[in-house]
Motif scaffolding. Structure first.
Motif, PDB file in Angstrom:
ATOM      1  N   ASP A 353       0.850  -1.194   0.000  1.00 54.86           N
ATOM      2  CA  ASP A 353       0.000   0.000   0.000  1.00 54.86           C
ATOM      3  C   ASP A 353       0.885   1.244   0.000  1.00 54.86           C
ATOM      4  N   ALA A 354       0.276   2.395  -0.163  1.00 56.49           N
ATOM      5  CA  ALA A 354       1.032   3.641  -0.330  1.00 56.49           C
ATOM      6  C   ALA A 354       1.954   3.914   0.854  1.00 56.49           C
ATOM      7  N   SER A 355       1.479   3.650   2.074  1.00 61.96           N
ATOM      8  CA  SER A 355       2.282   3.907   3.266  1.00 61.96           C
ATOM      9  C   SER A 355       3.507   2.989   3.318  1.00 61.96           C
ATOM     10  N   ASP A 356       3.285   1.701   3.088  1.00 61.34           N
ATOM     11  CA  ASP A 356       4.402   0.758   3.107  1.00 61.34           C
ATOM     12  C   ASP A 356       5.405   1.059   1.997  1.00 61.34           C
ATOM     13  N   TRP A 357       4.917   1.474   0.841  1.00 63.29           N
ATOM     14  CA  TRP A 357       5.809   1.783  -0.271  1.00 63.29           C
ATOM     15  C   TRP A 357       6.714   2.962   0.075  1.00 63.29           C
ATOM     16  N   GLN A 358       6.165   3.985   0.698  1.00 59.87           N
ATOM     17  CA  GLN A 358       6.996   5.114   1.112  1.00 59.87           C
ATOM     18  C   GLN A 358       7.991   4.701   2.201  1.00 59.87           C
ATOM     19  N   ASP A 359       7.551   3.836   3.106  1.00 56.27           N
ATOM     20  CA  ASP A 359       8.470   3.349   4.145  1.00 56.27           C
ATOM     21  C   ASP A 359       9.625   2.577   3.523  1.00 56.27           C
ATOM     22  N   LEU A 360       9.320   1.734   2.518  1.00 54.26           N
ATOM     23  CA  LEU A 360      10.382   0.959   1.879  1.00 54.26           C
ATOM     24  C   LEU A 360      11.350   1.864   1.136  1.00 54.26           C
ATOM     25  N   LYS A 361      10.836   2.864   0.440  1.00 59.74           N
ATOM     26  CA  LYS A 361      11.715   3.783  -0.291  1.00 59.74           C
ATOM     27  C   LYS A 361      12.554   4.633   0.651  1.00 59.74           C
ATOM     28  N   SER A 362      12.125   4.724   1.922  1.00 58.18           N
ATOM     29  CA  SER A 362      12.867   5.523   2.919  1.00 58.18           C
ATOM     30  C   SER A 362      13.676   4.640   3.863  1.00 58.18           C
ATOM     31  N   ILE A 363      13.888   3.395   3.499  1.00 55.84           N
ATOM     32  CA  ILE A 363      14.533   2.439   4.398  1.00 55.84           C
ATOM     33  C   ILE A 363      15.967   2.843   4.748  1.00 55.84           C
ATOM     34  N   CYS A 364      16.582   3.678   3.922  1.00 54.19           N
ATOM     35  CA  CYS A 364      17.973   4.067   4.181  1.00 54.19           C
ATOM     36  C   CYS A 364      18.075   5.314   5.064  1.00 54.19           C
ATOM     37  N   LYS A 365      16.953   5.726   5.678  1.00 54.99           N
ATOM     38  CA  LYS A 365      17.037   6.832   6.646  1.00 54.99           C
ATOM     39  C   LYS A 365      17.938   6.442   7.811  1.00 54.99           C
ATOM     40  N   LYS A 366      18.014   5.150   8.103  1.00 54.05           N
ATOM     41  CA  LYS A 366      18.890   4.654   9.148  1.00 54.05           C
ATOM     42  C   LYS A 366      19.749   3.548   8.550  1.00 54.05           C
ATOM     43  N   THR A 367      21.053   3.645   8.778  1.00 57.87           N
ATOM     44  CA  THR A 367      21.975   2.655   8.222  1.00 57.87           C
ATOM     45  C   THR A 367      22.948   2.189   9.286  1.00 57.87           C
ATOM     46  N   ARG A 368      23.661   1.102   8.960  1.00 56.72           N
ATOM     47  CA  ARG A 368      24.730   0.649   9.830  1.00 56.72           C
ATOM     48  C   ARG A 368      25.893   0.183   8.974  1.00 56.72           C
TER      49      ARG A 368
END
Length: 374
Positions: A353-368
């Motif tokens: 859904d739209a919310s999950d898609w935006q979350d996935l595209k923003s997955i690199c907001k936090k990295t290690r």
């Protein structure tokens, strides 16, 4: 043969079974085995030398030993004393480091003999020997190889671990996994890497890059690419390619936790440069279409992705990145786009859904960084 008189009794700690309280006592080397004295009110234990096992091989400079015995399954015995350890090595030579080394070598020869037989049988049957070997390998070995390959291929790039993005990625992976034969588990990782890329490595591990997520215009496109890489994993294409290109001996060594020197660091680069045959790509595409249908996700996203890949190739030409580019290591996008367009329509819903898609595209907001991974 013993070097002389047995050493004086040594301090020991005996545990009858897991969870039992430890008992202090003394251990001595008798004629037939290790004799354990836990005090006048406790029974004496005798563990025959031939039934002994050691938690670690007893080395010449050992100052203590941790023993188990088939005479008393579940029990353990810790004994202090360098002289005790040295004399025990002579009376129970199968506990020595050299004996452990020889057992490991015999295991290697036995394993290679089995694999040689599989290769010969595969040759007679007209089947790919490398793929036959890959199928015969334990899952834990493929996971080790996959980890080494993934670390090699993503060197210098941080892994993306934003919690919301990881949750969305997990939901997408689980949805696509509904159609995976044999319930093969897949582990998907995203890296903060601007290049548009996706690849499968051994052990059911898949890597997506931030560049691919940025350039995907819909979750169905990403789902199609991910399903394609899962198809490679289902067919064990990464394992087979590494065995063919890297050599069976070196591949087995890393699977068993060993090292092969500097060559191992380049295993990921080698896999990327080898690529896959057109037959392997068609197999992966076939699985991708099956996974998408089982997940009720339209294949049109994958077809749109192939179409845009063709445009990128035409626009960038020789300037397109080579070694790790998804569209450079996956040939014939026109043929594959046509294959997708020929699929019959079926009821479907967006991969996310739209919310999950935006979350996935923003997955690199936090990295290690790799050294922070556990």
């Amino acid at each position: 043969m013993s070097s002389g008189a047995a050493p004086d009794p040594s301090y020991c700690r005996f545990i009858a079974r897991r969870g039992s309280p430890p008992l202090d006592g003394t251990a001595s080397l008798g004629v037939t085995g290790v004799e354990v004295d836990l005090g006048a009110d406790k029974p004496r234990h005798i563990w025959s030398y031939g039934q002994l096992r050691s938690e670690e091989p007893i080395r010449p400079n050992a100052i203590d030993v941790l023993l188990m015995s088939k005479d008393e399954p579940g029990a353990s015995l810790f004994v202090q004393g360098a002289r005790f350890a040295a004399e025990l090595r002579l009376r129970a030579p199968h506990l020595s480091a050299r004996a452990a080394w020889l057992r490991e070598k015999r295991m290697w020869f036995f394993l290679l003999a089995i694999i040689a037989a599989l290769v010969f049988a595969a040759y007679l049957a007209g089947v790919s020997p490398a793929k036959s070997i890959a199928k015969a390998l334990p899952d834990s070995w493929r996971e080790r190889l996959g980890k080494a390959t993934r670390e090699s291929m993503t060197e210098g790039h941080k892994e993306c671990i934003d919690p919301a993005g990881l949750a969305a990625l997990t939901r997408l992976t689980e949805r696509l996994s509904k159609g995976v034969p044999g319930n093969i588990p897949f582990s998907v990782h995203v890296y903060d890497w601007p290049l548009m890329n996706a690849f499968a490595v051994p052990g059911g591990q898949i890597v997506l890059t931030k560049g691919l997520l940025d350039k995907s215009v819909s979750p169905d496109e990403t789902a199609g690419v991910l399903a394609h890489e899962m198809g490679h994993g289902i067919e064990l294409h990464p394992e087979a390619a590494i065995i063919r290109g890297f050599g069976l001996g070196a591949t087995l060594e890393v699977m068993l936790g060993g090292t092969t020197g500097g060559g191992l660091a380049n295993v990921g680069l080698m896999l990327a440069q080898l690529g896959y045959s057109r037959g392997a790509e068609r197999e992966a595409d076939k699985h991708a279409l099956e996974l998408l249908k089982a997940a009720d996700i339209s294949p049109k996203g994958l077809g749109n992705f192939f179409t845009r890949v063709m445009k990128l190739e035409a626009e960038e030409g020789d300037k397109a990145p080579g070694a790790f580019s998804w569209f450079r290591t996956h040939p014939l996008p026109a043929e594959r786009a046509r294959l997708v367009s020929e699929q019959r329509d079926y009821p479907s819903s967006p991969a996310l859904d739209a919310s999950d898609w935006q979350d996935l595209k923003s997955i690199c907001k936090k990295t290690r960084a790799p050294e922070d991974a556990t």
